[in-house]
Design a protein around this motif. Sequence first.
Motif, PDB file in Angstrom:
ATOM      1  N   MET A   1     -74.154 -34.793 -47.972  1.00  0.00           N
ATOM      2  CA  MET A   1     -73.135 -35.441 -47.433  1.00  0.00           C
ATOM      3  C   MET A   1     -72.359 -36.557 -48.310  1.00  0.00           C
ATOM      4  SD  MET A   1     -73.121 -36.809 -43.669  1.00  0.00           S
ATOM      5  CE  MET A   1     -72.503 -38.369 -43.343  1.00  0.00           C
ATOM      6  N   ASP A   2     -70.960 -36.440 -48.601  1.00  0.00           N
ATOM      7  CA  ASP A   2     -70.141 -37.307 -49.266  1.00  0.00           C
ATOM      8  C   ASP A   2     -70.094 -38.520 -48.331  1.00  0.00           C
ATOM      9  OD1 ASP A   2     -69.950 -35.563 -51.157  1.00  0.00           O
ATOM     10  OD2 ASP A   2     -67.782 -35.331 -50.555  1.00  0.00           O
ATOM     11  N   ARG A   3     -69.913 -39.810 -48.866  1.00  0.00           N
ATOM     12  CA  ARG A   3     -69.601 -41.014 -48.188  1.00  0.00           C
ATOM     13  C   ARG A   3     -68.915 -41.959 -48.954  1.00  0.00           C
ATOM     14  NH1 ARG A   3     -74.098 -45.194 -49.455  1.00  0.00           N
ATOM     15  NH2 ARG A   3     -75.163 -44.611 -51.365  1.00  0.00           N
ATOM     16  N   HIS A   4     -68.043 -42.653 -48.610  1.00  0.00           N
ATOM     17  CA  HIS A   4     -67.545 -43.543 -49.460  1.00  0.00           C
ATOM     18  C   HIS A   4     -67.919 -45.028 -49.466  1.00  0.00           C
ATOM     19  CE1 HIS A   4     -64.208 -40.637 -48.265  1.00  0.00           C
ATOM     20  NE2 HIS A   4     -63.495 -41.072 -49.254  1.00  0.00           N
ATOM     21  N   ILE A   5     -67.710 -45.357 -50.722  1.00  0.00           N
ATOM     22  CA  ILE A   5     -68.154 -46.843 -50.924  1.00  0.00           C
ATOM     23  C   ILE A   5     -67.292 -47.905 -51.393  1.00  0.00           C
ATOM     24  CG2 ILE A   5     -70.541 -46.217 -51.513  1.00  0.00           C
ATOM     25  CD1 ILE A   5     -69.743 -46.629 -54.300  1.00  0.00           C
ATOM     26  N   VAL A   6     -67.095 -48.977 -51.365  1.00  0.00           N
ATOM     27  CA  VAL A   6     -66.142 -49.794 -51.958  1.00  0.00           C
ATOM     28  C   VAL A   6     -67.043 -50.773 -52.845  1.00  0.00           C
ATOM     29  CG1 VAL A   6     -64.482 -51.732 -51.543  1.00  0.00           C
ATOM     30  CG2 VAL A   6     -64.529 -49.696 -49.770  1.00  0.00           C
ATOM     31  N   PHE A   7     -66.514 -51.235 -54.064  1.00  0.00           N
ATOM     32  CA  PHE A   7     -67.393 -52.055 -55.181  1.00  0.00           C
ATOM     33  C   PHE A   7     -66.249 -52.947 -55.678  1.00  0.00           C
ATOM     34  CE2 PHE A   7     -66.533 -48.178 -57.485  1.00  0.00           C
ATOM     35  CZ  PHE A   7     -66.096 -48.718 -58.753  1.00  0.00           C
ATOM     36  N   LYS A   8     -66.687 -53.872 -56.084  1.00  0.00           N
ATOM     37  CA  LYS A   8     -65.523 -54.860 -56.677  1.00  0.00           C
ATOM     38  C   LYS A   8     -65.720 -54.773 -58.277  1.00  0.00           C
ATOM     39  CE  LYS A   8     -64.419 -58.972 -55.373  1.00  0.00           C
ATOM     40  NZ  LYS A   8     -64.366 -60.358 -55.034  1.00  0.00           N
ATOM     41  N   MET A  14     -60.840 -56.384 -58.584  1.00  0.00           N
ATOM     42  CA  MET A  14     -60.345 -55.789 -57.670  1.00  0.00           C
ATOM     43  C   MET A  14     -61.350 -54.823 -56.826  1.00  0.00           C
ATOM     44  SD  MET A  14     -56.853 -54.217 -59.789  1.00  0.00           S
ATOM     45  CE  MET A  14     -56.371 -53.305 -58.536  1.00  0.00           C
ATOM     46  N   ASN A  15     -61.164 -54.581 -55.484  1.00  0.00           N
ATOM     47  CA  ASN A  15     -61.740 -53.886 -54.687  1.00  0.00           C
ATOM     48  C   ASN A  15     -61.487 -52.322 -55.183  1.00  0.00           C
ATOM     49  OD1 ASN A  15     -63.492 -55.795 -53.442  1.00  0.00           O
ATOM     50  ND2 ASN A  15     -61.806 -55.876 -52.001  1.00  0.00           N
ATOM     51  N   VAL A  16     -62.410 -51.508 -55.231  1.00  0.00           N
ATOM     52  CA  VAL A  16     -62.240 -50.055 -55.697  1.00  0.00           C
ATOM     53  C   VAL A  16     -62.935 -49.076 -54.816  1.00  0.00           C
ATOM     54  CG1 VAL A  16     -62.545 -48.209 -57.481  1.00  0.00           C
ATOM     55  CG2 VAL A  16     -62.050 -50.574 -58.150  1.00  0.00           C
ATOM     56  N   GLN A  17     -62.403 -48.218 -54.041  1.00  0.00           N
ATOM     57  CA  GLN A  17     -63.077 -47.081 -53.200  1.00  0.00           C
ATOM     58  C   GLN A  17     -63.267 -46.074 -54.194  1.00  0.00           C
ATOM     59  OE1 GLN A  17     -60.557 -46.019 -49.971  1.00  0.00           O
ATOM     60  NE2 GLN A  17     -62.280 -45.069 -48.678  1.00  0.00           N
ATOM     61  N   HIS A  18     -64.460 -45.482 -53.814  1.00  0.00           N
ATOM     62  CA  HIS A  18     -64.966 -44.328 -54.491  1.00  0.00           C
ATOM     63  C   HIS A  18     -65.613 -43.564 -53.356  1.00  0.00           C
ATOM     64  CE1 HIS A  18     -66.108 -41.670 -57.890  1.00  0.00           C
ATOM     65  NE2 HIS A  18     -67.424 -41.838 -57.503  1.00  0.00           N
ATOM     66  N   ARG A  19     -65.770 -42.114 -53.460  1.00  0.00           N
ATOM     67  CA  ARG A  19     -66.517 -41.145 -52.737  1.00  0.00           C
ATOM     68  C   ARG A  19     -67.828 -40.699 -53.609  1.00  0.00           C
ATOM     69  NH1 ARG A  19     -63.623 -36.075 -51.343  1.00  0.00           N
ATOM     70  NH2 ARG A  19     -64.384 -35.363 -53.148  1.00  0.00           N
ATOM     71  N   VAL A  30     -75.374 -43.131 -60.531  1.00  0.00           N
ATOM     72  CA  VAL A  30     -74.300 -42.264 -60.831  1.00  0.00           C
ATOM     73  C   VAL A  30     -73.179 -43.270 -61.568  1.00  0.00           C
ATOM     74  CG1 VAL A  30     -74.586 -40.762 -59.008  1.00  0.00           C
ATOM     75  CG2 VAL A  30     -73.078 -42.566 -58.646  1.00  0.00           C
ATOM     76  N   SER A  31     -72.517 -42.469 -62.319  1.00  0.00           N
ATOM     77  CA  SER A  31     -71.377 -43.203 -63.271  1.00  0.00           C
ATOM     78  C   SER A  31     -70.138 -42.835 -62.631  1.00  0.00           C
ATOM     79  CB  SER A  31     -71.336 -42.716 -64.867  1.00  0.00           C
ATOM     80  OG  SER A  31     -71.163 -41.322 -64.913  1.00  0.00           O
ATOM     81  N   VAL A  32     -69.367 -43.722 -62.636  1.00  0.00           N
ATOM     82  CA  VAL A  32     -68.231 -43.820 -61.751  1.00  0.00           C
ATOM     83  C   VAL A  32     -67.107 -44.288 -62.794  1.00  0.00           C
ATOM     84  CG1 VAL A  32     -66.853 -44.923 -59.802  1.00  0.00           C
ATOM     85  CG2 VAL A  32     -68.882 -44.196 -59.614  1.00  0.00           C
ATOM     86  N   SER A  33     -66.120 -43.581 -62.906  1.00  0.00           N
ATOM     87  CA  SER A  33     -64.759 -43.641 -63.656  1.00  0.00           C
ATOM     88  C   SER A  33     -63.831 -44.856 -62.831  1.00  0.00           C
ATOM     89  CB  SER A  33     -64.078 -42.698 -63.893  1.00  0.00           C
ATOM     90  OG  SER A  33     -63.044 -43.118 -64.826  1.00  0.00           O
ATOM     91  N   CYS A  34     -63.801 -45.976 -63.129  1.00  0.00           N
ATOM     92  CA  CYS A  34     -63.003 -47.251 -62.334  1.00  0.00           C
ATOM     93  C   CYS A  34     -61.375 -47.028 -62.686  1.00  0.00           C
ATOM     94  CB  CYS A  34     -63.532 -48.493 -62.832  1.00  0.00           C
ATOM     95  SG  CYS A  34     -62.671 -49.723 -62.017  1.00  0.00           S
ATOM     96  N   PRO A  35     -60.856 -46.803 -61.683  1.00  0.00           N
ATOM     97  CA  PRO A  35     -59.301 -46.817 -61.643  1.00  0.00           C
ATOM     98  C   PRO A  35     -58.835 -48.031 -62.073  1.00  0.00           C
ATOM     99  CG  PRO A  35     -60.037 -46.265 -59.344  1.00  0.00           C
ATOM    100  CD  PRO A  35     -61.105 -46.448 -60.266  1.00  0.00           C
ATOM    101  N   LYS A  49     -74.301 -50.276 -54.394  1.00  0.00           N
ATOM    102  CA  LYS A  49     -73.750 -51.420 -55.236  1.00  0.00           C
ATOM    103  C   LYS A  49     -73.671 -51.169 -56.793  1.00  0.00           C
ATOM    104  CE  LYS A  49     -74.743 -54.634 -52.419  1.00  0.00           C
ATOM    105  NZ  LYS A  49     -73.743 -55.462 -51.604  1.00  0.00           N
ATOM    106  N   LEU A  50     -73.140 -52.086 -57.775  1.00  0.00           N
ATOM    107  CA  LEU A  50     -73.069 -51.890 -59.297  1.00  0.00           C
ATOM    108  C   LEU A  50     -74.411 -52.123 -59.649  1.00  0.00           C
ATOM    109  CD1 LEU A  50     -69.714 -53.685 -60.001  1.00  0.00           C
ATOM    110  CD2 LEU A  50     -70.284 -51.205 -60.376  1.00  0.00           C
ATOM    111  N   LEU A  51     -74.793 -51.487 -60.831  1.00  0.00           N
ATOM    112  CA  LEU A  51     -75.932 -51.704 -61.534  1.00  0.00           C
ATOM    113  C   LEU A  51     -75.988 -53.408 -62.034  1.00  0.00           C
ATOM    114  CD1 LEU A  51     -78.718 -50.856 -62.766  1.00  0.00           C
ATOM    115  CD2 LEU A  51     -77.283 -50.186 -64.925  1.00  0.00           C
TER     116      LEU A  51
END
Length: 56
Positions: A1-8, A14-19, A30-35, A49-51
């Motif tokens: 199941m997908d879920r949304h997270i928000v990390f700084k 900046m706060n970044v939202q990612h699924r 998981v690696s996330v490409s930050c916009p 949370k970020l590593l």
Amino acid sequence: MDRHIVFKCPQTGMNVQHRLGDEPADRTHVSVSCPACTRLHLIDRASGKLLGERRG
């Protein structure tokens, strides 16, 4: 199941939202490409949370 997270983003603050999608169970991060900064960040799948980010 997908879920949304928000990390700084540690680069821009900046706060970044990612699924987070379903990933194999053997992967804890998981690696996330930050916009915000266009870099890759490692996110803990369980906590969202970020590593290296302190829990709080």
